[in-house]
Scaffold this active site. Structure first.
Site, mmCIF file in Angstrom:
data_model
loop_
_atom_site.group_PDB
_atom_site.id
_atom_site.type_symbol
_atom_site.label_atom_id
_atom_site.label_comp_id
_atom_site.label_asym_id
_atom_site.label_seq_id
_atom_site.Cartn_x
_atom_site.Cartn_y
_atom_site.Cartn_z
ATOM 1 N N ASP A 22 0.850 -1.191 0.000
ATOM 2 C CA ASP A 22 0.000 0.000 0.000
ATOM 3 C C ASP A 22 0.882 1.235 0.000
ATOM 4 O O ASP A 22 2.071 1.172 0.350
ATOM 5 C CB ASP A 22 -0.930 0.012 1.212
ATOM 6 C CG ASP A 22 -2.205 0.808 0.955
ATOM 7 O OD1 ASP A 22 -2.326 1.410 -0.134
ATOM 8 O OD2 ASP A 22 -3.079 0.836 1.840
ATOM 9 N N GLY A 23 0.288 2.358 -0.387
ATOM 10 C CA GLY A 23 1.007 3.624 -0.401
ATOM 11 C C GLY A 23 0.120 4.745 0.101
ATOM 12 O O GLY A 23 -1.111 4.634 0.100
ATOM 13 N N GLU A 31 2.166 3.829 -4.156
ATOM 14 C CA GLU A 31 1.620 2.496 -4.442
ATOM 15 C C GLU A 31 2.591 1.710 -5.328
ATOM 16 O O GLU A 31 2.862 0.531 -5.075
ATOM 17 C CB GLU A 31 0.260 2.619 -5.147
ATOM 18 C CG GLU A 31 -0.838 3.258 -4.318
ATOM 19 C CD GLU A 31 -1.555 2.276 -3.413
ATOM 20 O OE1 GLU A 31 -1.109 1.126 -3.290
ATOM 21 O OE2 GLU A 31 -2.572 2.678 -2.817
ATOM 22 N N ASP A 63 -4.543 -2.616 -3.163
ATOM 23 C CA ASP A 63 -5.842 -1.968 -3.320
ATOM 24 C C ASP A 63 -5.819 -0.905 -4.414
ATOM 25 O O ASP A 63 -6.741 -0.083 -4.510
ATOM 26 C CB ASP A 63 -6.320 -1.376 -1.992
ATOM 27 C CG ASP A 63 -5.379 -0.301 -1.449
ATOM 28 O OD1 ASP A 63 -4.474 0.155 -2.183
ATOM 29 O OD2 ASP A 63 -5.541 0.086 -0.271
ATOM 30 N N HIS A 88 -9.402 -0.268 3.144
ATOM 31 C CA HIS A 88 -10.225 0.035 4.319
ATOM 32 C C HIS A 88 -11.488 -0.834 4.346
ATOM 33 O O HIS A 88 -12.590 -0.357 4.677
ATOM 34 C CB HIS A 88 -10.593 1.518 4.347
ATOM 35 C CG HIS A 88 -9.400 2.418 4.191
ATOM 36 N ND1 HIS A 88 -8.408 2.516 5.150
ATOM 37 C CD2 HIS A 88 -9.011 3.229 3.161
ATOM 38 C CE1 HIS A 88 -7.473 3.368 4.728
ATOM 39 N NE2 HIS A 88 -7.811 3.798 3.531
ATOM 40 N N ASP A 148 -1.284 -0.492 4.921
ATOM 41 C CA ASP A 148 -1.741 0.903 4.962
ATOM 42 C C ASP A 148 -1.239 1.597 6.229
ATOM 43 O O ASP A 148 -0.806 2.758 6.178
ATOM 44 C CB ASP A 148 -3.262 0.940 4.915
ATOM 45 C CG ASP A 148 -3.816 2.340 5.114
ATOM 46 O OD1 ASP A 148 -3.694 3.155 4.179
ATOM 47 O OD2 ASP A 148 -4.355 2.632 6.201
#
Length: 244
Positions: free
Chosen positions: A9-10, A48, A71, A128, A138
């Site tokens: 994640d980023g 990301e 994601d 999320h 995240d």
């Protein structure tokens, strides 16, 4: 667990702004490694991409198939669909504009090709949405972006507090949405022509038309995706590696 399982994640505060990336890597041998880093000024997309690049770099000396969960539809569609046409066009988009984040896309392409495209399975998980591995990636990315680097775990899976394998059943990408100010569909992935038994890929309809125009028995078709391209060739009775 037969595959190496990865979550990435980023994050970027302000987008662009202070950035961070995070990754969680679990090997079949039962070892978990958290990775993360920061950037002074970056976008979400840049972070990301960086997360995936760094995760694959971390695994350069570790053999085995990889199940990579992210994601970002931008990252997954980019590396599995868009990048092929970008490279053919000299890293320009369908409308002739330079590809954004080209340096990162080139780095990701190298990392994927060095490992082997067929060894990486790309899984989309909604951000999320209570997917523990994604939530942890995240958390790491956000902490680095906020200037508060977390303590990164590196140890046995049995002692890792995050249930990494609580995964949704459906990890397919959502359907593409039309882009731009009109309702036109996304630009074609490619144009295919078949002349005298020889198949050829074209980036523009003009090039395809020049090859087939006036040729008896010539065939042509527009492909929307890489999978669509393979299906067209199969319908013509040809394998996917015959394109010139």
């Amino acid at each position: 667990m037969e595959r190496i399982v990865v979550f990435t994640d980023g994050a970027a505060k302000g987008n662009p702004g202070p950035g961070g990336w995070g990754a969680v890597v679990a090997t079949p041998e039962g070892h978990v490694t958290e990775l993360g880093g920061a950037a002074r000024h970056a976008t979400n997309n840049q972070m990301e991409l960086t997360a995936v690049i760094e995760a694959l770099r971390h695994l350069r000396a570790t053999a085995g198939a990889v199940a990579l969960h992210a994601d970002s539809t931008y990252v997954i569609r980019g590396i599995t669909e868009w990048v092929h046409a970008w490279r053919r066009r000299g890293w320009t988009t369908a409308d002739g504009q330079p590809v954004s984040n080209r340096d990162l896309w080139e780095a990701l392409t190298r990392a994927v090709e060095q490992r082997g495209r067929d060894t990486i399975a790309w899984h989309y998980v909604r951000g999320h949405a209570a997917v523990p591995g994604n939530e942890q990636a995240d958390h790491i990315a956000t902490a680095f972006a906020s200037g508060r680097p977390p303590v990164l775990y590196d140890g046995p899976l049995l002692r890792y507090p995050i249930p990494l394998f609580d995964l949704p059943e459906d990890t397919a990408l959502p359907a593409s949405r039309p882009t731009g100010r009109t309702n036109r569909s996304a630009p074609p992935y490619s144009y295919l022509s078949l002349v005298n038994g020889r198949a050829m890929r074209h980036t523009t309809w003009a090039d395809c038309e020049r090859r087939v125009k006036g040729v008896s028995g010539a065939r042509f078709k527009k492909a929307a995706t890489a999978a669509d391209e393979a299906a067209i060739l199969a319908n013509w009775g040809l394998p996917p590696d015959v394109l010139e």
